[in-house]
Design a protein around this motif. Structure first.
Motif, short mmCIF file in Angstrom:
data_model
loop_
_atom_site.label_atom_id
_atom_site.label_comp_id
_atom_site.label_asym_id
_atom_site.label_seq_id
_atom_site.Cartn_x
_atom_site.Cartn_y
_atom_site.Cartn_z
N PRO A 1 0.82 -1.23 0.00
CA PRO A 1 0.00 0.00 0.00
C PRO A 1 0.85 1.28 0.00
N TYR A 2 2.12 1.17 0.39
CA TYR A 2 2.98 2.34 0.51
C TYR A 2 3.88 2.60 -0.69
N ALA A 3 4.23 1.56 -1.43
CA ALA A 3 5.21 1.74 -2.51
C ALA A 3 5.25 0.53 -3.42
N SER A 4 5.84 0.76 -4.60
CA SER A 4 6.17 -0.35 -5.49
C SER A 4 7.65 -0.26 -5.80
N VAL A 5 8.26 -1.43 -5.97
CA VAL A 5 9.67 -1.51 -6.33
C VAL A 5 9.74 -2.20 -7.68
N PRO B 1 -0.23 7.48 3.50
CA PRO B 1 0.70 7.94 4.54
C PRO B 1 1.08 6.79 5.48
N PHE B 2 2.28 6.86 6.01
CA PHE B 2 2.68 5.91 7.05
C PHE B 2 1.93 6.28 8.33
N GLY B 3 1.37 5.30 9.00
CA GLY B 3 0.65 5.57 10.23
C GLY B 3 1.55 5.96 11.38
N ASP B 4 2.75 5.36 11.39
CA ASP B 4 3.71 5.66 12.44
C ASP B 4 5.10 5.24 11.99
N LEU C 1 4.12 11.32 -5.21
CA LEU C 1 2.81 11.13 -4.62
C LEU C 1 2.84 11.09 -3.09
N THR C 2 4.03 11.07 -2.52
CA THR C 2 4.19 10.93 -1.08
C THR C 2 3.53 12.08 -0.33
N PRO C 3 2.68 11.76 0.64
CA PRO C 3 2.10 12.85 1.44
C PRO C 3 3.15 13.47 2.35
N MET C 4 3.04 14.76 2.55
CA MET C 4 3.93 15.45 3.47
C MET C 4 3.66 14.92 4.88
N THR C 5 4.71 14.87 5.69
CA THR C 5 4.53 14.48 7.08
C THR C 5 5.26 15.47 7.97
#
Length: 129
Positions: A8-12, A29-32, A63-67
């Motif tokens: 869900p976070y990335a493809s390689v 987004p990463f939850g933690d 596409l990465t959400p800002m954190t």
């Protein structure tokens, strides 16, 4: 373009003709920090059988959400940089409109990867041998 791993976070992906491994973050987004650590550790395991000293690495974070979570950012930057240093060449691709604040946060977290906002320029950088 063989997809070596998808989450869900990335493809390689391995772009064999170009000699590039491309890790594309999704908009999830990463939850933690633990989730970020688990994901980035999986990236390392995914490329472990490749001769990365002969390949380029493109980290496509457009596409990465800002954190604003410093623990998540530290995990992604430190592990992403460590992975990138095993490759012959590397580049970080950010979305143009978000790149100044995102690049600043990444830099403050200790990243040494060259940042690009133009895809063609990033690919040209990776093509240099």
């Amino acid at each position: 373009m063989p997809v070596l791993r998808s989450s869900p976070y990335a493809s390689v992906e391995l772009l064999e003709g170009a000699g590039i491994v491309k890790i594309s973050r999704t908009a999830a987004p990463f939850g933690d920090a633990r989730a970020a650590r688990h994901e980035t550790t999986a990236w390392v395991g995914t490329v472990a059988t490749l001769d990365t000293s002969r390949l380029g690495l493109l980290l496509d974070w457009r596409l990465t959400p800002m954190t604003s979570d410093p623990d998540i950012l530290r995990e992604v930057v430190s592990r992403g940089d460590a992975l990138a240093l095993t490759f012959a060449r590397h580049a970080l691709l950010l979305a143009g409109s978000l790149s100044p604040p995102q690049a600043e946060r990444i830099s403050r977290a200790g990243s040494t990867i060259e940042v690009f906002t133009d895809e063609a320029t990033a690919w040209a950088h990776l093509a240099r041998r």
